[in-house]
Design a protein around this motif. Structure first.
Motif, PDB file in Angstrom:
ATOM      1  N   ASP A 124      41.517  -4.995  75.993  1.00 46.96           N
ATOM      2  CA  ASP A 124      40.086  -5.142  75.673  1.00 46.96           C
ATOM      3  C   ASP A 124      39.267  -4.149  76.504  1.00 46.96           C
ATOM      4  OD1 ASP A 124      37.599  -6.082  74.849  1.00 46.96           O
ATOM      5  OD2 ASP A 124      37.702  -7.910  76.077  1.00 46.96           O
ATOM      6  N   PRO A 125      39.509  -2.833  76.298  1.00 42.13           N
ATOM      7  CA  PRO A 125      38.837  -1.844  77.151  1.00 42.13           C
ATOM      8  C   PRO A 125      37.313  -1.865  77.006  1.00 42.13           C
ATOM      9  CG  PRO A 125      39.922  -0.770  75.291  1.00 42.13           C
ATOM     10  CD  PRO A 125      40.357  -2.202  75.278  1.00 42.13           C
ATOM     11  N   GLU A 126      36.836  -2.410  75.892  1.00 47.58           N
ATOM     12  CA  GLU A 126      35.397  -2.475  75.647  1.00 47.58           C
ATOM     13  C   GLU A 126      34.691  -3.295  76.744  1.00 47.58           C
ATOM     14  OE1 GLU A 126      32.954  -4.196  71.906  1.00 47.58           O
ATOM     15  OE2 GLU A 126      34.925  -3.366  71.409  1.00 47.58           O
ATOM     16  N   ARG A 127      35.269  -4.450  77.108  1.00 46.89           N
ATOM     17  CA  ARG A 127      34.645  -5.306  78.116  1.00 46.89           C
ATOM     18  C   ARG A 127      35.300  -5.164  79.483  1.00 46.89           C
ATOM     19  NH1 ARG A 127      34.443 -10.937  74.753  1.00 46.89           N
ATOM     20  NH2 ARG A 127      36.663 -10.444  74.722  1.00 46.89           N
ATOM     21  N   ASP A 128      36.592  -4.795  79.505  1.00 48.48           N
ATOM     22  CA  ASP A 128      37.304  -4.724  80.788  1.00 48.48           C
ATOM     23  C   ASP A 128      37.111  -3.375  81.463  1.00 48.48           C
ATOM     24  OD1 ASP A 128      38.112  -7.328  80.755  1.00 48.48           O
ATOM     25  OD2 ASP A 128      40.116  -6.916  79.956  1.00 48.48           O
ATOM     26  N   THR A 129      35.979  -3.249  82.141  1.00 41.71           N
ATOM     27  CA  THR A 129      35.691  -2.053  82.933  1.00 41.71           C
ATOM     28  C   THR A 129      36.506  -2.141  84.225  1.00 41.71           C
ATOM     29  OG1 THR A 129      33.922  -3.241  84.043  1.00 41.71           O
ATOM     30  CG2 THR A 129      33.317  -1.987  82.060  1.00 41.71           C
ATOM     31  N   PRO A 130      36.620  -1.042  84.982  1.00 39.13           N
ATOM     32  CA  PRO A 130      37.317  -1.122  86.265  1.00 39.13           C
ATOM     33  C   PRO A 130      36.723  -2.212  87.169  1.00 39.13           C
ATOM     34  CG  PRO A 130      37.027   1.162  85.649  1.00 39.13           C
ATOM     35  CD  PRO A 130      36.280   0.346  84.628  1.00 39.13           C
ATOM     36  N   THR A 148      42.698   0.157  82.729  1.00 40.88           N
ATOM     37  CA  THR A 148      41.957   0.218  81.482  1.00 40.88           C
ATOM     38  C   THR A 148      41.946   1.684  81.025  1.00 40.88           C
ATOM     39  OG1 THR A 148      39.887  -0.396  80.363  1.00 40.88           O
ATOM     40  CG2 THR A 148      39.680   0.464  82.619  1.00 40.88           C
ATOM     41  N   GLY A 149      41.213   1.969  79.975  1.00 38.72           N
ATOM     42  CA  GLY A 149      41.180   3.344  79.470  1.00 38.72           C
ATOM     43  C   GLY A 149      40.302   3.407  78.242  1.00 38.72           C
TER      44      GLY A 149
END
Ligand code: NI
Length: 222
Positions: A124-130, A148-149
């Protein structure tokens, strides 16, 4: 004029009924074992051994961003075993359970756990920022890495690991309240990045620790 000539050549009706039932049961048994064999080959057991001889390669190179915002690649994890799990921080149930299992299993290994890096790769890279990942994994273990990426980078690494994931929109129409459907498999990769085995989400911390210990202890010392 013999008596037998007037006897009907066929047996009684019940004979055919019983034969048909026996044949049907035999067919069901054969179909059952054939399907077990087929799906057993597709879905190797929890220990992964059954699938090893025929399993196509799992894993591959990746470039992603860690929870501190650094760009990392698979090469940065060379030389250590990796426990790789794909999930997302908003997951209500399976992901936190699995990450807890991984953290507990590594705690049980004591010093031997240093040979293994636990890695969460978000689907879920949209919400899972570093930042979001950093806060999340700190709840489980200080040694856990979270990656993430871009959506393209995540799609590529998920494909390499044969991980399925898909966005499930909120039924109420809230665009931010979506969830993610995803595979819940933890992969153990060796220091060269080669697949060793996998664990299902039903694996307990004790089982995982025992199997990790076997693998780490059987590794040639360098
Ligand atoms: Ni999950």
């Amino acid at each position: 004029m013999s008596e037998t000539q007037s006897t009907p050549p066929s047996g009684p009706r019940w004979y055919y009924t019983v034969s048909a039932v026996v044949a049907a049961i035999a067919l069901v048994i054969v179909a059952f074992f054939a399907s077990q064999h087929y799906f057993g080959a597709l879905m190797p057991g929890d220990d992964g051994r059954r699938g090893e001889s025929t399993a196509p390669a799992i894993g591959g190179p990746f470039t992603l961003t860690d929870q501190d915002g650094n760009t990392v690649t698979d090469a940065d994890f060379r030389g250590r075993y990796k426990l790789i799990y794909f999930g997302f921080t908003y997951c209500p149930d399976v992901c936190p359970t699995t990450l807890t299992t991984i953290a507990q299993a590594l705690d049980m290994l004591g010093e031997k756990a240093e040979a293994i890096v636990p890695i969460l790769i978000t689907v879920d890279p949209e919400r899972d920022t570093p930042e979001q990942l950093k806060m999340y994994v700190s709840h489980f273990s200080p040694r856990m890495v979270a990656l993430t990426g871009t959506p393209e980078q995540i799609a590529k690494v998920a494909k390499e690991y044969r991980v399925y994931y898909a966005k499930v929109e909120d039924e109420g129409g809230n665009p931010d309240a979506y969830t993610m459907d995803h595979s819940a498999i933890t992969y153990l990769m060796d220091p060269d990045g080669t697949y060793v085995r996998h664990f299902s989400h039903a694996t307990t911390a004790e089982q995982m620790a025992e199997r990790l210990r076997e693998v780490v202890e059987s590794a040639p010392t360098s």
